[in-house]
Design an enzyme around this catalytic site. Sequence first.
Site, mmCIF file in Angstrom:
data_model
loop_
_atom_site.group_PDB
_atom_site.id
_atom_site.type_symbol
_atom_site.label_atom_id
_atom_site.label_comp_id
_atom_site.label_asym_id
_atom_site.label_seq_id
_atom_site.Cartn_x
_atom_site.Cartn_y
_atom_site.Cartn_z
ATOM 1 N N GLY A 163 -26.739 -3.395 -16.253
ATOM 2 C CA GLY A 163 -25.643 -4.366 -16.253
ATOM 3 C C GLY A 163 -24.689 -4.084 -17.387
ATOM 4 O O GLY A 163 -24.956 -4.425 -18.535
ATOM 5 N N GLY A 164 -23.598 -3.417 -17.091
ATOM 6 C CA GLY A 164 -22.554 -3.205 -18.082
ATOM 7 C C GLY A 164 -22.829 -2.133 -19.112
ATOM 8 O O GLY A 164 -22.091 -2.004 -20.093
ATOM 9 N N CYS B 75 -28.935 -9.907 -4.339
ATOM 10 C CA CYS B 75 -27.544 -9.598 -3.972
ATOM 11 C C CYS B 75 -26.785 -10.900 -3.729
ATOM 12 O O CYS B 75 -27.245 -11.758 -2.994
ATOM 13 C CB CYS B 75 -27.517 -8.728 -2.724
ATOM 14 S SG CYS B 75 -25.873 -8.533 -2.024
ATOM 15 N N GLY C 250 -21.868 -4.898 1.218
ATOM 16 C CA GLY C 250 -22.566 -5.485 2.360
ATOM 17 C C GLY C 250 -23.691 -4.620 2.891
ATOM 18 O O GLY C 250 -24.000 -4.647 4.082
ATOM 19 N N GLY D 245 -20.323 -4.177 -14.612
ATOM 20 C CA GLY D 245 -19.503 -3.559 -15.649
ATOM 21 C C GLY D 245 -19.534 -4.322 -16.960
ATOM 22 O O GLY D 245 -20.310 -5.267 -17.122
ATOM 23 N N SER E 96 -28.930 1.565 -8.150
ATOM 24 C CA SER E 96 -28.772 1.580 -6.690
ATOM 25 C C SER E 96 -27.372 1.125 -6.281
ATOM 26 O O SER E 96 -26.782 0.255 -6.907
ATOM 27 C CB SER E 96 -29.804 0.660 -6.054
ATOM 28 O OG SER E 96 -29.692 0.741 -4.650
ATOM 29 N N GLY F 4 -24.307 2.215 -13.588
ATOM 30 C CA GLY F 4 -23.605 2.133 -12.306
ATOM 31 C C GLY F 4 -22.113 2.224 -12.502
ATOM 32 O O GLY F 4 -21.499 3.283 -12.356
#
Lengths: 308, 265
Positions: free
Chosen positions: A246-247, A131, A75, A220, A24, A268
Amino acid sequence: MIKNLDLSVELFGCMLKNPIILASGILGTTRNLLRMVSQNGAGAVTIKSISVDPRKGHPNPTVLAFGHGLINAVGYSNPGLEKAVQEFSDLHEIGCPVIGSIIGTCVEDFSRVAIEFDKLEFSALEVPLSCPHTPEYGKMGNQDNPDAVFRIVSAICSNTSKPLLVKVPPAANDLVEMALAAKAAGAYGITAVNTVGPGMLIDIDSGKPYLGFGMGGISGPAIKPLAVAAVFQLYKAVDMPIIGTGGVSTGRDVIEMIMAGASAVGIGTAVLSRGLSVFQEITEEIKQLLLERGVSSIADIRGLAHEV
Amino acid sequence: MKYDLPKNVRIINRTIENDQAVTLHLAVQIDFAPGQFLMIWIPGVDEKPFSIAGSDREGVMITVRRRGNFSRRLSGLDVGASVGVRGPYGKAFKLAENCCLVAGGVGFACLAPIADLFSHAPIFYGENTAKNRIYQKRFPRLNFYTVDGSGGKKGVPTDDLEALIQQQGCKMVYCCGPEPLIVKTMRISQSLGVDCQVAIERYMKCGIGICGQCVCGPTRVCVDGPVFDGLYLLNNPDFGHRRLDATGGWESIEVIQKEKRNHEN
């Protein structure tokens, strides 16, 4: 292309052609972009998170590459529920399962979005309660603890029968408790992990933080060890599907996540480092790695790192 | 992973184009190609994309027309002040010398490096009204049009395009400006079988293909564009019709154009 090796995984009642899911917040703004990612080989895609009311998000810079990954403080800009319902209709045309992401500042908000998303063709829903850089949301809204997770997940699950994924923060002391609370409240699985943070980078010439909001979440390659550890801990403690995020940027990273216990993997930041072809390329890399090891399916290596 | 944080650079010259626009000369050498853009950051304020409008031995230029808070702040900065710069980003124009240029409004900035390169290429440049004209000294000889007839020829820059292409046998049309002008240019080029490349604008945030804010149909304007082949865009479902606003909701191009005209008049 390597054929005859089945990478499909069953997740939230769907068969994904491979375990690679668009995370996302990356490219999930419109159905056309989701379809583009699907055509590029993703096994499933996640929309950018939607709140009841429209949000402009933080001022720019909102996303920056800092050498070891991205730091972002977008945001939660989003067009709000009403417009999102129009945009994310007819999702069967996307070509792969679509996950609807929901944000809110109170239980009622989550419920309102869940009620509308329940009517759409989302295969699953996701709720990021972690977040690190948006006031009133996630960490800054005190949503990253077992009590809040239980309340929010209960509210969503009482309004939809769609499988719900809870996105958790990395390196949290009560990570397992959060996952257990999510399960007790009716969640289907865990997305581990959200961006790490808050983090900050300062421009020494102007003396100002680079990000418009100042602080942001880190993603990353820099955060992969944190994500792998979170998946490992969760797999051991909670019997729920885990999407390791994650990464992850190579086929090796995917195998690593699956060996830690992930059922599927989120992508991502690697869209930046490798482009949209990352989905297709990683799929081929996984096949090659499995072949080299004489493994015929993903299920055979899931949780392998836990064997004694 | 890339290291791509804004770099602080000084403004070494500031040219007042008119009462709405300035050209800022930035003390930074950037290896760019015409059509590419920079993200310009005012620390603590905001960061927005700007076409690279030209370059010399001292650095690169951007032209800023006042539209909102950010462009007002940026255009008001004095020589000696600093801004953050990252880039260049985006796909550039494929260059063909036997060309002509069609520019609308501050979109001229994006085409100016081509005009520098091919100094004999005809330029058709239009504004709603004469006082908005930019680059008076830099490009004094061009075909200038105004919608209200207050300067140059009354009309729009596509009015004489067809005749020129047929007369001079141009092989390429470059265009940047309001979307209705781009659509018109693409159609004329298509009907004459001439190549056409256009640079387009969308609300941009990351500039690096991650956030999905600048989407136009299935493409990301920041990395797949901002320069596109005209024929491709004619089949793009969003181009000429709609774009995402800051929230990610659709807004109509027609409504935006109307508001801009009202603001200028």
